[in-house]
Design a protein around this motif. Sequence first.
Motif, mmCIF file in Angstrom:
data_model
loop_
_atom_site.group_PDB
_atom_site.id
_atom_site.type_symbol
_atom_site.label_atom_id
_atom_site.label_comp_id
_atom_site.label_asym_id
_atom_site.label_seq_id
_atom_site.Cartn_x
_atom_site.Cartn_y
_atom_site.Cartn_z
ATOM 1 N N UNK A 51 0.810 -1.220 0.000
ATOM 2 C CA UNK A 51 0.000 0.000 0.000
ATOM 3 C C UNK A 51 0.841 1.267 0.000
ATOM 4 N N UNK A 52 1.902 1.272 0.782
ATOM 5 C CA UNK A 52 2.779 2.437 0.866
ATOM 6 C C UNK A 52 3.539 2.626 -0.445
ATOM 7 N N UNK A 115 -1.639 3.658 12.896
ATOM 8 C CA UNK A 115 -2.299 4.841 12.337
ATOM 9 C C UNK A 115 -2.201 6.037 13.291
ATOM 10 N N UNK A 116 -2.088 5.762 14.584
ATOM 11 C CA UNK A 116 -2.034 6.861 15.556
ATOM 12 C C UNK A 116 -0.659 7.518 15.655
ATOM 13 N N UNK A 117 0.367 6.912 15.082
ATOM 14 C CA UNK A 117 1.703 7.521 15.110
ATOM 15 C C UNK A 117 1.752 8.587 14.017
ATOM 16 N N UNK A 118 1.895 9.843 14.397
ATOM 17 C CA UNK A 118 1.889 10.923 13.402
ATOM 18 C C UNK A 118 2.961 10.731 12.326
ATOM 19 N N UNK A 119 2.511 10.706 11.073
ATOM 20 C CA UNK A 119 3.420 10.632 9.945
ATOM 21 C C UNK A 119 3.934 9.254 9.598
ATOM 22 N N UNK A 124 7.059 6.600 4.306
ATOM 23 C CA UNK A 124 7.723 5.900 3.212
ATOM 24 C C UNK A 124 8.564 4.728 3.690
ATOM 25 N N UNK A 125 8.846 3.836 2.762
ATOM 26 C CA UNK A 125 9.523 2.582 3.082
ATOM 27 C C UNK A 125 10.983 2.756 3.497
ATOM 28 N N UNK A 126 11.583 3.860 3.161
ATOM 29 C CA UNK A 126 12.989 4.077 3.526
ATOM 30 C C UNK A 126 13.139 4.811 4.858
ATOM 31 N N UNK A 134 5.823 0.448 12.768
ATOM 32 C CA UNK A 134 5.234 -0.844 12.457
ATOM 33 C C UNK A 134 5.674 -1.900 13.471
ATOM 34 N N UNK A 135 6.954 -1.923 13.784
ATOM 35 C CA UNK A 135 7.459 -2.886 14.783
ATOM 36 C C UNK A 135 6.851 -2.622 16.155
#
Length: 167
Positions: A51-52, A115-119, A124-126, A134-135
């Motif tokens: 998705x990202x 989703x609650x973590x701003x930004x 992006x994946x990098x 995510x972790x």
Amino acid sequence: MQTDHTHPTHQDHTGSDPGSRASVPWSAAAQATLHCLTGCAIGEVLGVVIGTALGWSTAATVVLAVALAFVFGYALTMRGVLRAGLTFRAALKVALAADTVSIAVMELVDNAVLVSVPGAMEAGLSSALFWLSLAGALAVAFVVTLPLNRWLMGRGLGHAVVHAYHH
């Protein structure tokens, strides 16, 4: 009722019936939760990465991630019970009974945290923010789901349904 194979039930193995409150060791619940987390994490990471990478909206990315988490979670459980000799249909029934509640709670918590973590979703994946968020979300989901799995297993539900096929 006839089953595909003769296996001891969880009741036979533990000496408790599904409605009882058998004491389940935290280590057994942690192992079941880690199993759930593995399937969820594979699907979650794959879905969020896809998705990202494709620039999808947060909502579309979360839907894909949750769908893939269920697919991989069920697939991991089915792999084990298929090895025990169950038919595909029987293995699917076991996976649905064993994992649905655990995966649903894990995914609800995981995605709510992410989703609650701003930004985080836009990073992006990098980005370290993306991967650390995510972790961290998966770690929080594990901690929240662990006591639920212990409670379910103590009543002969959840991962306890699979337990008989692992012996």
